[in-house]
Design an enzyme around this catalytic site. Sequence first.
Site, PDB file in Angstrom:
ATOM      1  N   LYS A 142       0.812  -1.221   0.000  1.00  6.97           N
ATOM      2  CA  LYS A 142       0.000   0.000   0.000  1.00  6.97           C
ATOM      3  C   LYS A 142       0.848   1.276   0.000  1.00  6.97           C
ATOM      4  CE  LYS A 142      -3.277  -2.905  -0.044  1.00  6.97           C
ATOM      5  NZ  LYS A 142      -3.801  -3.286  -1.367  1.00  6.97           N
ATOM      6  N   ARG A 178      -8.244  -7.167  -8.722  1.00  6.90           N
ATOM      7  CA  ARG A 178      -9.110  -8.323  -9.001  1.00  6.90           C
ATOM      8  C   ARG A 178     -10.462  -7.823  -9.498  1.00  6.90           C
ATOM      9  NH1 ARG A 178      -9.616  -7.218  -3.428  1.00  6.90           N
ATOM     10  NH2 ARG A 178     -11.762  -6.647  -2.927  1.00  6.90           N
TER      11      ARG A 178
END
Length: 445
Positions: free
Chosen positions: A116, A292
């Site tokens: 992140k 995804r």
Amino acid sequence: MLSRVLVANRGEIALRVIRACHELGIETVAVYSEADRNAPYLRLADEAICIGPPDCGQSYLNIPRIISAAEITNVDAIHPGYGFLAENAGFAEICRDCGIGFVGPGIEAMRLLGDKVEARKIAHKAKVPIVPGSEGVITNEAEAMKLANQIGYPVIIKAVAGGGGRGMRVVHNDVSLRAAFNAAKSEAEAAFGDGSVYLEKYIVEPRHVEVQVVADHEGNTLHFYERDCSIQRRHQKMIEESPCPVLQDRDRQRLCEAALRVIKEAKYVNAGTVEFLLDKDNKFYFIEVNARIQVEHPVSEMVTGHDLIKMQLQIAGGEPLKLRQKDIIQQGVALECRINAEDPANNFSPCPGTIAEYRAPGGFGVRVDTHTCQGWTVAPNYDSMIAKVIVHQKTRAEAIATMRRALEEFTIAPIKTTIPACLAILSHNLFVKGKVDTGFVERNF
Ligand code: MV4
């Protein structure tokens, strides 16, 4: 072009992928655990292979067994769905080493965005607003305190390997910083095997808005507009919608273009989601990328009329995108309610068991994505989501009315579901007005 795909998942998303494959003339191989051996969707697949006992670690998360199933059945590629192995770069790498395609982003982009802090750096390089915070990993309490005082409380400590809310701590003052820093670190270490944390200014009562993106191998990128996912409880989304009801067209345009800059900078390929927080002034801040297809992808499909799973398969097969951004138009309003086998009256505790009575809604503007039916037994081993009800209408008011009608039609008994909870939210005047944020459910229910 792909000719045979293994679906490394279960439930509604396995069925969703099988259906998209067959529409493209792609053969399918389903894999299942012993708990799913009677799943009706297995009969739709060209082949179905048992990969182990109900426990996820021994079946849907067991890489050697899934790769073996792929090799035995001679597939071109694996579609991971969401959850399980979908964002596991190590799995994607093993697929590549075995000469099996992976229907998802490249290994490099997956690794990069899984971190992140790296994702923040990419967004910053792409001139996309990020939440004020640390440039990199925070290594000690003193460093955390210095930065917290620079940017001002409240701050949030997040796991570098995190996402989806695990390993996060909100901190309001110097006194509680020490404990929060250490708690976040150990929670991150336990959950991800990586205790690295970073720090951001805490945005109070934000909306959670995300942009659906798709990119091909030639660097063509498209967005499918935004979804507002603010209706969530303990980081589990309950209701998602598109468009975000408070965004004006100019801000929407800027948001979607920002999302495209992020995925271009990351050299991202296939379908993905760029997540933002929207503050009280409708200013947006990048937070992370989900590498995804997501549970809530159907709301973007309904407002644009494009099949995102088919697009994923075509991109993985090496086809360039033929669609142009100007041909992607956001029309009307779509809502999705997640139906979980949980008891809202008992703190949403899981409610596995056999569905004796089942009647699904239908009619104008209603789509139900589910693998369940009468007689289906919800196993205790997996995520409790058993169905998604998606509605599409011209206006938000009509979409809410259609959703209420659809959920009232939906009969699932005797197991308890989140249908009553969704109906309560849909009837709340603040939801009807679109005046919600990520704290709405916890505050009002
Ligand atoms: C935040 C935030 C406020 N400020 N970051 C939650 C999941 C993950 N994707 C990021 N999340 C958040 N990040 C900053 N700088 C608020 C959330 C957040 C949230 C936080 C606490 C409790 C519930 C939440 C629900 C959605 C988002």
